[in-house]
Write an enzyme that holds these catalytic residues in place. Sequence first.
Site, PDB file in Angstrom:
ATOM      1  N   HIS A  53     -38.664  46.662 -38.516  1.00 29.11           N
ATOM      2  CA  HIS A  53     -37.450  46.493 -37.704  1.00 29.11           C
ATOM      3  C   HIS A  53     -36.224  46.263 -38.588  1.00 29.11           C
ATOM      4  O   HIS A  53     -35.143  46.777 -38.319  1.00 29.11           O
ATOM      5  CB  HIS A  53     -37.666  45.325 -36.729  1.00 29.11           C
ATOM      6  CG  HIS A  53     -36.428  44.918 -36.003  1.00 29.11           C
ATOM      7  ND1 HIS A  53     -35.734  43.764 -36.293  1.00 29.11           N
ATOM      8  CD2 HIS A  53     -35.733  45.527 -35.004  1.00 29.11           C
ATOM      9  CE1 HIS A  53     -34.676  43.679 -35.504  1.00 29.11           C
ATOM     10  NE2 HIS A  53     -34.655  44.723 -34.711  1.00 29.11           N
ATOM     11  N   GLU A  56     -35.023  49.513 -39.862  1.00 32.37           N
ATOM     12  CA  GLU A  56     -34.300  50.263 -38.829  1.00 32.37           C
ATOM     13  C   GLU A  56     -32.812  49.873 -38.866  1.00 32.37           C
ATOM     14  O   GLU A  56     -31.926  50.717 -38.779  1.00 32.37           O
ATOM     15  CB  GLU A  56     -34.910  49.955 -37.454  1.00 32.37           C
ATOM     16  CG  GLU A  56     -34.167  50.575 -36.299  1.00 32.37           C
ATOM     17  CD  GLU A  56     -34.089  49.644 -35.089  1.00 32.37           C
ATOM     18  OE1 GLU A  56     -32.969  49.431 -34.579  1.00 32.37           O
ATOM     19  OE2 GLU A  56     -35.148  49.126 -34.660  1.00 32.37           O
ATOM     20  N   HIS A  57     -32.522  48.571 -39.037  1.00 34.02           N
ATOM     21  CA  HIS A  57     -31.125  48.111 -39.140  1.00 34.02           C
ATOM     22  C   HIS A  57     -30.455  48.672 -40.396  1.00 34.02           C
ATOM     23  O   HIS A  57     -29.303  49.094 -40.353  1.00 34.02           O
ATOM     24  CB  HIS A  57     -31.077  46.580 -39.214  1.00 34.02           C
ATOM     25  CG  HIS A  57     -31.137  45.910 -37.884  1.00 34.02           C
ATOM     26  ND1 HIS A  57     -30.081  45.196 -37.366  1.00 34.02           N
ATOM     27  CD2 HIS A  57     -32.120  45.836 -36.959  1.00 34.02           C
ATOM     28  CE1 HIS A  57     -30.423  44.704 -36.174  1.00 34.02           C
ATOM     29  NE2 HIS A  57     -31.658  45.080 -35.912  1.00 34.02           N
ATOM     30  N   GLU A 133     -30.627  37.815 -34.111  1.00 33.24           N
ATOM     31  CA  GLU A 133     -31.277  38.541 -33.011  1.00 33.24           C
ATOM     32  C   GLU A 133     -32.587  37.843 -32.616  1.00 33.24           C
ATOM     33  O   GLU A 133     -32.914  37.721 -31.444  1.00 33.24           O
ATOM     34  CB  GLU A 133     -31.570  39.987 -33.461  1.00 33.24           C
ATOM     35  CG  GLU A 133     -32.115  40.879 -32.356  1.00 33.24           C
ATOM     36  CD  GLU A 133     -32.532  42.267 -32.849  1.00 33.24           C
ATOM     37  OE1 GLU A 133     -33.415  42.857 -32.210  1.00 33.24           O
ATOM     38  OE2 GLU A 133     -31.977  42.757 -33.862  1.00 33.24           O
TER      39      GLU A 133
END
Length: 420
Positions: A53, A56-57, A133
């Site tokens: 993840h 992905e950022h 997040e």
Amino acid sequence: MANSLPKYYTKTLENGLQIVAIPMKNDSNVVSTDIFYKVGSRDEKMGKSGIAHMLEHLNFKSTKNLKSGEFDEIVKGFGGVNNASTSFDFTHYYIKSASKNMDKSLSLFADLMENLTLKDEEFQPERNVVAEERRWRTDNSPMGYLQFRLFNNAYIYHPYHWTPIGFMSDIKNWSINDIKDFHSTYYQPKNAIIVVAGDIDKDKIFASSEKYFKDIKNKKEIISDIHTVEPKQDGAKKVTVLKDSAVEMIAITYHIPNFEHEDQVALSALSEFFSSGKSSILQKRLVDEKRLVNSVYAYNLELKDPGLFIFMAVANEGIKAKDIEKEILAIIDEIKKGKITKSDIEKIKINTKADFIFSLESSSSVASLYGSYFVRDNIKPLFNYEEKVDKLTKKDLIEVANKYFTKNNSTTVILKQEKQ
């Protein structure tokens, strides 16, 4: 038996990159240009959770040709919309745009695959964004926290033990080298699939993909065979989680087989029966009649490795999760005993197929759907789906409910306020 799926064409380049073209001649002049990587949180190691993840950022930061943030500006500039997501099994990027911009979209994705710089000065602030997040969606959200704790408890051995966001202490401890190593392993042509769906010619898709991707080299071996199998559950698990929450919440979950298994069609029909729409049984019983819950759903989570069938409910104020649990178990029990009518079955079939056909309306949902099967190396279940729904019988649903919805195969997590 015909199915409603649009025809697809596929081709694999010498470097192993697979291209899937789905021309939808619908005069929409819209195309969804997607790239899927065969890597998700299931490929992470304990102690390095959340890296898929995080990457992905970072994938939208600088490349050798683009400054950080320039990718988004270019896409916006030609009227496109882009986004990305990381799941347990794969990572997915897409750009939705006018058909004429597909070529540009592919050139951008090729640049990300080959030329991402992964600078520490871009990584450090983005790590804080991801930590934030995690706080926002998991730690400070009772529902998010319940979901996270559900996976921690339903899976003990397998990497599905954590959700794709990862553990906070891991997020704080990754190094840029961890990220670089992950990128050079998993973001290779042989581990990626391009899926383009929409109002465009298949030859154009193949030609553009080839132009931008054929010269990208694979860098290393991918040794990502996950040998860890979650053992058969040896007894019911019940967990209470204390969290600052105005109302109680509950999740009841059962282990089910992976996405390729023949029982999946009956399981997805059951999730339709339990919680799809205003007239579904959970909605009628728990929301309308008994007023126990504010929201409730049942979800069949199909994964590359064995997944979960999840029931989740948020109580109304002053209602105990235990009372909701009793009601949900009573409804499950009715199904197991065969209290489901011919008209229920017909309605489930009609709704299941309608949902499926509706998901084929837009180019982006078609690309997502096809991609989610191609990236897990088996497109067959998708193409057999409608025919299998047609053949479903009452007996199938009762058998599947009895097979999986058993006490010893259950994990129940109740979230409630700590008594002051």
